[in-house]
Design a protein around this motif. Structure first.
Motif, PDB file in Angstrom:
ATOM      1  N   THR A 120       0.848  -1.187   0.000  1.00 51.01           N
ATOM      2  CA  THR A 120       0.000   0.000   0.000  1.00 51.01           C
ATOM      3  C   THR A 120       0.883   1.235   0.000  1.00 51.01           C
ATOM      4  OG1 THR A 120      -1.789  -1.114   1.193  1.00 51.01           O
ATOM      5  CG2 THR A 120      -1.763   1.293   1.254  1.00 51.01           C
ATOM      6  N   VAL A 121       0.634   2.143  -0.927  1.00 50.86           N
ATOM      7  CA  VAL A 121       1.338   3.421  -0.999  1.00 50.86           C
ATOM      8  C   VAL A 121       0.388   4.508  -0.523  1.00 50.86           C
ATOM      9  CG1 VAL A 121       2.395   5.133  -2.525  1.00 50.86           C
ATOM     10  CG2 VAL A 121       2.832   2.696  -2.886  1.00 50.86           C
ATOM     11  N   THR A 122       0.860   5.374   0.377  1.00 50.66           N
ATOM     12  CA  THR A 122       0.074   6.533   0.794  1.00 50.66           C
ATOM     13  C   THR A 122       0.817   7.798   0.395  1.00 50.66           C
ATOM     14  OG1 THR A 122       0.995   6.870   3.024  1.00 50.66           O
ATOM     15  CG2 THR A 122      -0.682   5.152   2.779  1.00 50.66           C
ATOM     16  N   PHE A 123       0.057   8.876   0.160  1.00 55.98           N
ATOM     17  CA  PHE A 123       0.660  10.113  -0.343  1.00 55.98           C
ATOM     18  C   PHE A 123       0.021  11.319   0.326  1.00 55.98           C
ATOM     19  CE2 PHE A 123      -0.083  13.504  -3.655  1.00 55.98           C
ATOM     20  CZ  PHE A 123       1.156  14.114  -3.501  1.00 55.98           C
ATOM     21  N   GLY A 124       0.874  12.209   0.874  1.00 55.01           N
ATOM     22  CA  GLY A 124       0.366  13.430   1.475  1.00 55.01           C
ATOM     23  C   GLY A 124       1.460  14.173   2.217  1.00 55.01           C
ATOM     24  N   GLU A 125       1.063  15.095   3.071  1.00 53.67           N
ATOM     25  CA  GLU A 125       2.016  15.918   3.816  1.00 53.67           C
ATOM     26  C   GLU A 125       2.234  15.368   5.220  1.00 53.67           C
ATOM     27  OE1 GLU A 125       2.892  20.581   5.008  1.00 53.67           O
ATOM     28  OE2 GLU A 125       0.829  19.979   4.613  1.00 53.67           O
ATOM     29  N   ILE A 126       3.478  15.342   5.652  1.00 48.18           N
ATOM     30  CA  ILE A 126       3.807  15.050   7.039  1.00 48.18           C
ATOM     31  C   ILE A 126       4.409  16.311   7.636  1.00 48.18           C
ATOM     32  CG2 ILE A 126       6.105  14.108   6.534  1.00 48.18           C
ATOM     33  CD1 ILE A 126       5.565  12.078   8.847  1.00 48.18           C
ATOM     34  N   MET A 127       4.032  16.601   8.870  1.00 45.26           N
ATOM     35  CA  MET A 127       4.468  17.839   9.517  1.00 45.26           C
ATOM     36  C   MET A 127       5.132  17.545  10.854  1.00 45.26           C
ATOM     37  SD  MET A 127       1.023  20.095   8.898  1.00 45.26           S
ATOM     38  CE  MET A 127       0.007  18.679   9.299  1.00 45.26           C
ATOM     39  N   LEU A 128       5.903  18.508  11.296  1.00 43.32           N
ATOM     40  CA  LEU A 128       6.381  18.503  12.663  1.00 43.32           C
ATOM     41  C   LEU A 128       5.200  18.859  13.554  1.00 43.32           C
ATOM     42  CD1 LEU A 128       8.787  18.415  14.705  1.00 43.32           C
ATOM     43  CD2 LEU A 128       9.024  20.884  14.308  1.00 43.32           C
ATOM     44  N   ARG A 129       4.942  18.015  14.551  1.00 41.58           N
ATOM     45  CA  ARG A 129       3.825  18.237  15.475  1.00 41.58           C
ATOM     46  C   ARG A 129       4.389  18.717  16.818  1.00 41.58           C
ATOM     47  NH1 ARG A 129      -1.090  14.485  17.771  1.00 41.58           N
ATOM     48  NH2 ARG A 129      -0.725  14.972  19.964  1.00 41.58           N
ATOM     49  N   LEU A 130       3.915  19.878  17.269  1.00 41.68           N
ATOM     50  CA  LEU A 130       4.349  20.443  18.544  1.00 41.68           C
ATOM     51  C   LEU A 130       3.146  20.547  19.474  1.00 41.68           C
ATOM     52  CD1 LEU A 130       6.706  23.289  17.226  1.00 41.68           C
ATOM     53  CD2 LEU A 130       7.343  21.001  18.021  1.00 41.68           C
ATOM     54  N   ALA A 131       3.242  19.899  20.633  1.00 41.73           N
ATOM     55  CA  ALA A 131       2.122  19.852  21.571  1.00 41.73           C
ATOM     56  C   ALA A 131       2.600  20.165  22.981  1.00 41.73           C
ATOM     57  CB  ALA A 131       1.465  18.471  21.536  1.00 41.73           C
TER      58      ALA A 131
ATOM     59  N   ALA B  41       0.637   9.724   6.311  1.00 42.10           N
ATOM     60  CA  ALA B  41       1.740   9.065   7.011  1.00 42.10           C
ATOM     61  C   ALA B  41       1.205   8.227   8.168  1.00 42.10           C
ATOM     62  CB  ALA B  41       2.736  10.105   7.522  1.00 42.10           C
ATOM     63  N   ASN B  42       0.191   8.745   8.856  1.00 50.21           N
ATOM     64  CA  ASN B  42      -0.419   7.990   9.953  1.00 50.21           C
ATOM     65  C   ASN B  42      -0.982   6.660   9.464  1.00 50.21           C
ATOM     66  OD1 ASN B  42       0.131  10.306  11.411  1.00 50.21           O
ATOM     67  ND2 ASN B  42      -1.995  10.998  11.489  1.00 50.21           N
ATOM     68  N   VAL B  43      -1.585   6.676   8.282  1.00 49.23           N
ATOM     69  CA  VAL B  43      -2.138   5.433   7.714  1.00 49.23           C
ATOM     70  C   VAL B  43      -1.019   4.447   7.393  1.00 49.23           C
ATOM     71  CG1 VAL B  43      -3.392   4.450   5.747  1.00 49.23           C
ATOM     72  CG2 VAL B  43      -4.221   6.545   6.844  1.00 49.23           C
ATOM     73  N   ALA B  44       0.068   4.954   6.809  1.00 50.54           N
ATOM     74  CA  ALA B  44       1.198   4.072   6.479  1.00 50.54           C
ATOM     75  C   ALA B  44       1.784   3.442   7.739  1.00 50.54           C
ATOM     76  CB  ALA B  44       2.271   4.857   5.727  1.00 50.54           C
ATOM     77  N   VAL B  45       1.932   4.227   8.797  1.00 57.84           N
ATOM     78  CA  VAL B  45       2.462   3.702  10.056  1.00 57.84           C
ATOM     79  C   VAL B  45       1.516   2.655  10.635  1.00 57.84           C
ATOM     80  CG1 VAL B  45       2.972   4.301  12.458  1.00 57.84           C
ATOM     81  CG2 VAL B  45       3.848   5.727  10.601  1.00 57.84           C
ATOM     82  N   ALA B  46       0.219   2.914  10.584  1.00 56.95           N
ATOM     83  CA  ALA B  46      -0.749   1.942  11.094  1.00 56.95           C
ATOM     84  C   ALA B  46      -0.657   0.625  10.330  1.00 56.95           C
ATOM     85  CB  ALA B  46      -2.166   2.510  10.998  1.00 56.95           C
ATOM     86  N   LEU B  47      -0.586   0.711   9.005  1.00 56.25           N
ATOM     87  CA  LEU B  47      -0.510  -0.502   8.192  1.00 56.25           C
ATOM     88  C   LEU B  47       0.758  -1.295   8.490  1.00 56.25           C
ATOM     89  CD1 LEU B  47      -1.795   0.920   4.794  1.00 56.25           C
ATOM     90  CD2 LEU B  47      -2.901  -0.864   6.158  1.00 56.25           C
ATOM     91  N   ALA B  48       1.876  -0.593   8.589  1.00 54.45           N
ATOM     92  CA  ALA B  48       3.129  -1.286   8.905  1.00 54.45           C
ATOM     93  C   ALA B  48       3.047  -1.940  10.276  1.00 54.45           C
ATOM     94  CB  ALA B  48       4.295  -0.296   8.851  1.00 54.45           C
ATOM     95  N   GLY B  49       2.398  -1.263  11.223  1.00 54.87           N
ATOM     96  CA  GLY B  49       2.224  -1.843  12.544  1.00 54.87           C
ATOM     97  C   GLY B  49       1.344  -3.073  12.539  1.00 54.87           C
ATOM     98  N   PHE B  50       0.426  -3.140  11.588  1.00 54.58           N
ATOM     99  CA  PHE B  50      -0.440  -4.314  11.449  1.00 54.58           C
ATOM    100  C   PHE B  50       0.214  -5.417  10.617  1.00 54.58           C
ATOM    101  CE2 PHE B  50      -4.109  -1.076  11.770  1.00 54.58           C
ATOM    102  CZ  PHE B  50      -4.106  -1.169  13.159  1.00 54.58           C
ATOM    103  N   GLY B  51       1.450  -5.168  10.175  1.00 56.95           N
ATOM    104  CA  GLY B  51       2.203  -6.200   9.469  1.00 56.95           C
ATOM    105  C   GLY B  51       2.056  -6.193   7.972  1.00 56.95           C
ATOM    106  N   LEU B  52       1.461  -5.142   7.402  1.00 59.28           N
ATOM    107  CA  LEU B  52       1.320  -5.063   5.948  1.00 59.28           C
ATOM    108  C   LEU B  52       2.428  -4.190   5.360  1.00 59.28           C
ATOM    109  CD1 LEU B  52      -2.483  -4.677   5.142  1.00 59.28           C
ATOM    110  CD2 LEU B  52      -1.127  -6.733   5.454  1.00 59.28           C
TER     111      LEU B  52
END
Length: 344
Positions: free
Chosen positions: A5-16, A38-49
């Motif tokens: 699965t390829v995902t495409f979009g912007e990733i940002m520095l998050r400051l909280a 990027a959040n979707v890609a990380v979730a998928l990788a965490g699920f082993g895909l």
């Protein structure tokens, strides 16, 4: 073996701010990264895909370099990321609690991906070995050129026979360059197989409406079936649409469920009461990642929906954008293990 699965979009520095503090209540921010795709890609990788992430980052930038380092640490293929002129986007998030809502402030004008245009990404390389492509309505909201690039991406993906999913993700604070969300998204969705949305996304991004009161704390689920049917009637290319149902009783207490219409059947998930939300940012992305995982790896559309809702429910307990739960942990919740008892 599920496809890449390829995902495409912007990733940002998050400051909280730390914990549930207000902005600069303490003179410090917790720095992480985040962005819908990027959040979707990380979730998928965490699920082993297998998952790869595509974006445009500024060159010779140590913060951008650290994005790639962290994505690789999560198991995401970051080799398809492109470098281009512009800056690294930043967003600030203040976690809400009880009756105080969460607050997000964007600082992403002239980010590298907002300056990118069609032709800046080699989609043949980006889609090498892929079977699924995921995008959201955030990227087309950044700029006219980013919208053109997003449209180029889904066109090429369909030409290559990829399954295309799109989380409509309407963001009112981003659509500022002259076109409305509906003008852009109604064209983009013509290339989509699996749509993901909430009721506001359908209304603002597709100009499709039903009588839903999202502020009542109690949703009429029959209206969501009507909404799903209206979207499917309007877009014959769609194979299905999943709609999340969030009942916002306070910033700390939400009801959470979702539905999915696959043209054959209307599926409604179980309902979760999330009573002590730690961080809801990224919850919808975890739902999208869970749904993509489920549609590729589980037996039925109903199982895929239940997995997505459970995964997203768990994400509400974790600070930061990224999902950090495994398939087994999600399945434990699906089996009814939601007591929170210490495991030892």
């Amino acid at each position: 073996m599920p496809n890449l699965t390829v995902t495409f979009g912007e990733i940002m520095l998050r400051l909280a701010p730390p914990g549930f503090e207000r902005f600069l209540q303490s003179p410090q921010f917790v720095a992480t990264f985040g962005g819908g795709e990027a959040n979707v890609a990380v979730a998928l990788a965490g699920f082993g895909l297998p998952a790869a992430y595509v974006t445009v980052l500024p060159p010779n930038n140590p913060i951008a370099d650290n994005v790639i380092f962290q994505l690789r640490g999560f198991g995401v293929d970051a080799s398809r990321i492109v470098r281009g002129k512009g800056r690294m986007g930043v967003y600030f998030v203040e976690a809400g609690a009880n009756q105080r809502p969460s607050k997000v402030v964007y600082d992403r004008d002239n980010a590298a991906i907002a300056l990118a245009k069609p032709g800046d990404i080699d989609w043949n390389q980006a889609f090498a070995g892929a079977g699924w492509f995921h995008i959201t309505g955030i990227t087309p909201a950044l700029s006219a050129s980013a919208a053109d690039l997003a449209l180029e991406s889904v066109r090429v993906a369909k030409e290559k026979g990829l399954t295309v999913s799109c989380d409509l993700n309407y963001r009112k604070n981003l659509w500022k360059y002259g076109k409305t969300a509906a003008e852009v998204m109604r064209e983009l969705v013509k290339f989509v197989d699996v749509a993901i949305a909430n009721e506001e996304d359908c209304q603002k991004a597709l100009d499709i409406h039903v009588d839903v009161d999202v502020h009542s704390g109690q949703l009429d689920r029959s209206e969501y079936r009507k909404l799903a049917e209206k979207v499917l009637e309007s877009y014959g290319n769609l194979k299905m649409i999943a709609i999340t149902l969030r009942e916002s009783k306070s910033a700390s207490h939400n009801g959470w469920s979702a539905c999915l219409h696959d043209r054959q059947e209307f599926h409604l998930s179980r309902h979760y009461e999330i009573t002590h939300i730690v961080d809801r940012v990224g919850g919808g992305d975890c739902f999208a990642g869970g749904l993509i995982y489920g549609l590729q790896s589980l037996g039925t559309h109903s199982e895929a929906l239940e997995f997505a809702v459970a995964a997203s429910c768990l994400k509400h307990s974790i600070p930061g954008d990224f999902n950090r739960f495994s398939v087994d942990e999600v399945k434990n919740l699906l089996k009814g293990d939601g007591s929170g008892r210490v495991q030892r």
